[in-house]
Design an enzyme around this catalytic site. Sequence first.
Site, PDB file in Angstrom:
ATOM      1  CG  HIS A  79       9.655 -17.286   9.201  1.00  0.00           C
ATOM      2  ND1 HIS A  79      10.192 -16.444   8.234  1.00  0.00           N
ATOM      3  CD2 HIS A  79       9.192 -18.368   8.527  1.00  0.00           C
ATOM      4  CE1 HIS A  79      10.040 -16.990   7.044  1.00  0.00           C
ATOM      5  NE2 HIS A  79       9.440 -18.165   7.182  1.00  0.00           N
TER       6      HIS A  79
ATOM      7  CG  HIS B  27       2.232 -21.451   8.298  1.00  0.00           C
ATOM      8  ND1 HIS B  27       2.252 -20.272   7.582  1.00  0.00           N
ATOM      9  CD2 HIS B  27       3.468 -21.987   8.160  1.00  0.00           C
ATOM     10  CE1 HIS B  27       3.435 -20.100   7.041  1.00  0.00           C
ATOM     11  NE2 HIS B  27       4.200 -21.120   7.379  1.00  0.00           N
TER      12      HIS B  27
HETATM   13  O1  G3P Z   1       6.955 -25.840   7.169  1.00  0.00           O
HETATM   14  C1  G3P Z   1       6.231 -25.267   6.146  1.00  0.00           C
HETATM   15  C2  G3P Z   1       6.387 -23.779   6.023  1.00  0.00           C
HETATM   16  O2  G3P Z   1       6.393 -23.198   7.289  1.00  0.00           O
HETATM   17  C3  G3P Z   1       7.641 -23.419   5.291  1.00  0.00           C
HETATM   18  O3  G3P Z   1       7.701 -22.060   5.008  1.00  0.00           O
HETATM   19  O4  G3P Z   1       8.697 -19.849   5.339  1.00  0.00           O
HETATM   20  O5  G3P Z   1       6.571 -20.382   6.458  1.00  0.00           O
HETATM   21  O6  G3P Z   1       8.671 -21.428   7.243  1.00  0.00           O
HETATM   22  P1  G3P Z   1       7.918 -20.891   6.064  1.00  0.00           P
HETATM   23 MG    MG Z   2       7.887 -22.836   8.782  1.00  0.00          MG
END
Ligand code: G3P
Ligand code: MG
Length: 246
Positions: free
Chosen positions: A57, A15
């Site tokens: 992000h 992630h």
């Molecule tokens: O792509 C999955 C996940 O990254 C979505 O949530 O807020 O971590 O971008 P976020």
């Molecule tokens: Mg994401």
Amino acid sequence: MRALPEWPWPTVMAHRCGGALAPENTLAGLRVCKAVGCLGVEFDVMLTRDGTAILIHDETLDRTTNGSGELMNFSDTSLWTLDAGSHHHASFEGEPIPRFAQALERCRALDLATNVEIKPAAGYERATGTAVAQLAMQGRDPGAVPPLLSSFSSTALLAAAQAAPQLPRGWLVDTLPEDWKTHCHALDVVSIHTNCAHLTEAQADAIKSSGIRLVVYTENDPQHARLLRSWGVDTFITDRPDLIRI
Ligand code: G3P
Ligand code: MG
């Protein structure tokens, strides 16, 4: 139009580049992801005020860099000197915010399956979807595995589809709505990316039976991951690519 190679659906994707093991959305994260044996990666892409696609992000710089305020108030030149590593650990001091093009190139060099989350700042959904899709196609070896584009924004996904229809796309949701099939059809996506905490076995069954790939985020519990794998989940996005081994 020549078909691109099928997306590989790695079981585990780190992630925001390196999960919890590195500063998020950095090239250092990609290095760490590869070092722990992870075969795929997810990261977030937003446009700057000048229209450059970068890995970040939040719409503000404060949480992940030593800058402060709205991304849109910064010019590109002042962004490149920001430190996006120290907030994670002093050993990452000086790690810059990467441009999307740099990250794509690094993923290719490291042979990482790449899931690009289109993360538009409010009001820039169409522009971001278009830019990300165009950049993802630029300079690609036609035989290489393409990136998988995903987004919570339908507008961004539709713009990406228009700019580069041949790239695979995934639809991001927090909880799966009743009419998910209609959305998948309208957005012409190959996958649903849903919150692992909300997915039910019945939903997983229905998605898999429809032929759509199933991706969950952000799965950090190995035992829960094994359960969801038994329901048919294809890919786990995790902060702990060192722990989630399926
Ligand atoms: O792509 C999955 C996940 O990254 C979505 O949530 O807020 O971590 O971008 P976020
Ligand atoms: Mg994401």
